[in-house]
Enzyme design. Structure first.
Site, mmCIF file in Angstrom:
data_model
loop_
_atom_site.group_PDB
_atom_site.id
_atom_site.type_symbol
_atom_site.label_atom_id
_atom_site.label_comp_id
_atom_site.label_asym_id
_atom_site.label_seq_id
_atom_site.Cartn_x
_atom_site.Cartn_y
_atom_site.Cartn_z
ATOM 1 N N HIS A 15 -1.015 1.448 -4.229
ATOM 2 C CA HIS A 15 -1.667 2.884 -4.139
ATOM 3 C C HIS A 15 -0.638 3.802 -4.817
ATOM 4 O O HIS A 15 -0.296 5.060 -4.544
ATOM 5 C CB HIS A 15 -1.532 3.581 -2.827
ATOM 6 N N CYS A 17 0.249 19.725 -17.309
ATOM 7 C CA CYS A 17 1.001 18.745 -18.231
ATOM 8 C C CYS A 17 1.825 19.379 -19.358
ATOM 9 O O CYS A 17 0.923 20.042 -20.232
ATOM 10 C CB CYS A 17 -0.241 17.844 -18.612
ATOM 11 N N GLN A 41 0.740 -1.189 0.078
ATOM 12 C CA GLN A 41 0.180 -0.016 -0.008
ATOM 13 C C GLN A 41 0.837 1.385 0.029
ATOM 14 O O GLN A 41 0.187 2.292 -0.014
ATOM 15 C CB GLN A 41 -0.878 0.068 1.235
#
Ligand code: NAD
Length: 257
Positions: A121, A154, A103
């Site tokens: 994750h 971006c 995780q």
């Protein structure tokens, strides 16, 4: 059963298992100086999980700016693997751990030498565009933030960038979940370390293992949601207990029993 006795039994299971999955949560990295979320000194004692949702991140540029500023000054990149991460890598070297499902987002298993790691994750080492899904090293984005671009977009499509971790409200990557669940079904031992086993669907890896009739071993310094489903529960700190466990497995392999 005393801890030493339990460790002996678990070492026997690891020694004879056909396939071992190691599942880890934030607790394995606390001894590397990275706080967990739900432990006694966890992050949720002082900060609000509601601010960590993807909806808030998308809606509020100020939240994004604060997140990038915090990432810039965070010490997560300085953390180094501890004895617990190293013991898990040793288990793989001994041929007694096929895969790590974590995780965690800190990359410390890979740095300790584990070669097959499924990061349910995501990772803080990369950034991701939330529109075109382009991924890039986090360092590239952080240098733009340092130069004053405080909510960097971006470069390919102009979309919103975020560290490539999964926030609350964001779906996990389906392929990663499927691979992790497949590993849980085929591994006859699942060793869960440093997790409350309360974050879903990640905790489903441990539950899938137990429901398939495999041995779920929980090593944690507090109670977890799946203690009742476990074949063995070992209380203690990962950095202390895991090296002892791996030492006991190694001893069994040398003795050849
Ligand atoms: P958690 O915060 O819910 O629970 C951690 C558990 O580990 C607690 O029960 C705590 O008592 C125990 N623990 C703490 N230190 C330990 C140690 N040295 N040895 C043994 N046990 C120890 O963690 P979680 O269940 O993994 O869920 C939190 C989520 O937060 C994760 O899904 C993860 O994505 C994210 N997270 C990741 C990091 C990281 O990458 N290092 C850090 C914080 C949170």
């Amino acid at each position: 059963m005393a801890v030493d006795e339990t460790l002996g039994v678990v070492a026997g299971w690891l020694h004879t298992a056909n396939r071992v999955l190691v599942f880890t949560g934030a607790g394995i990295s606390t001894e590397s100086g990275i706080p967990d979320f739900r432990g006694p000194n966890g992050i949720w004692r002082t900060s609000d999980p509601a601010l960590a949702t993807i909806q808030v991140y998308l809606a509020d540029p100020e939240v994004r700016r604060a997140r990038w500023r915090a990432r810039l000054t965070s010490h997560i990149d300085d953390a180094v693997p501890n004895a617990g991460h190293r013991a898990i890598a040793d288990l793989e070297r001994l041929g007694r751990a096929e895969v790590v499902v974590t995780q965690n987002v800190d990359g410390l298993h890979q740095r300790a030498g584990s070669s097959r790691v499924i990061e349910l994750h995501g990772t803080t080492r990369e950034a991701k565009c939330l529109s075109c899904h382009d991924r890039m090293p986090i360092a590239r984005v952080l240098s733009r933030v340092e130069e004053g671009d405080d909510d960097p977009a971006c470069e390919r499509c102009g979309g919103i960038l975020k560290p490539a971790t999964i926030s609350f409200g964001q779906p996990l990557i389906e392929d990663d979940v499927e691979r992790a669940m497949a590993e849980a079904r085929r591994s006859d031992v699942c060793l869960a370390v440093g997790s409350t086993l309360s974050v879903w669907p990640a905790a489903g890896v441990a539950l899938t293992s137990a429901r398939a009739g495999h041995r779920l071993v929980i090593l944690n310094d507090g109670a977890t949601d799946l203690d009742d489903a476990a074949a063995a529960v070992v209380p203690g700190r990962a950095g202390t207990v895991l090296p002892r466990l791996v030492g006991a497995v190694r001893a069994r392999m040398h003795e050849g029993h």
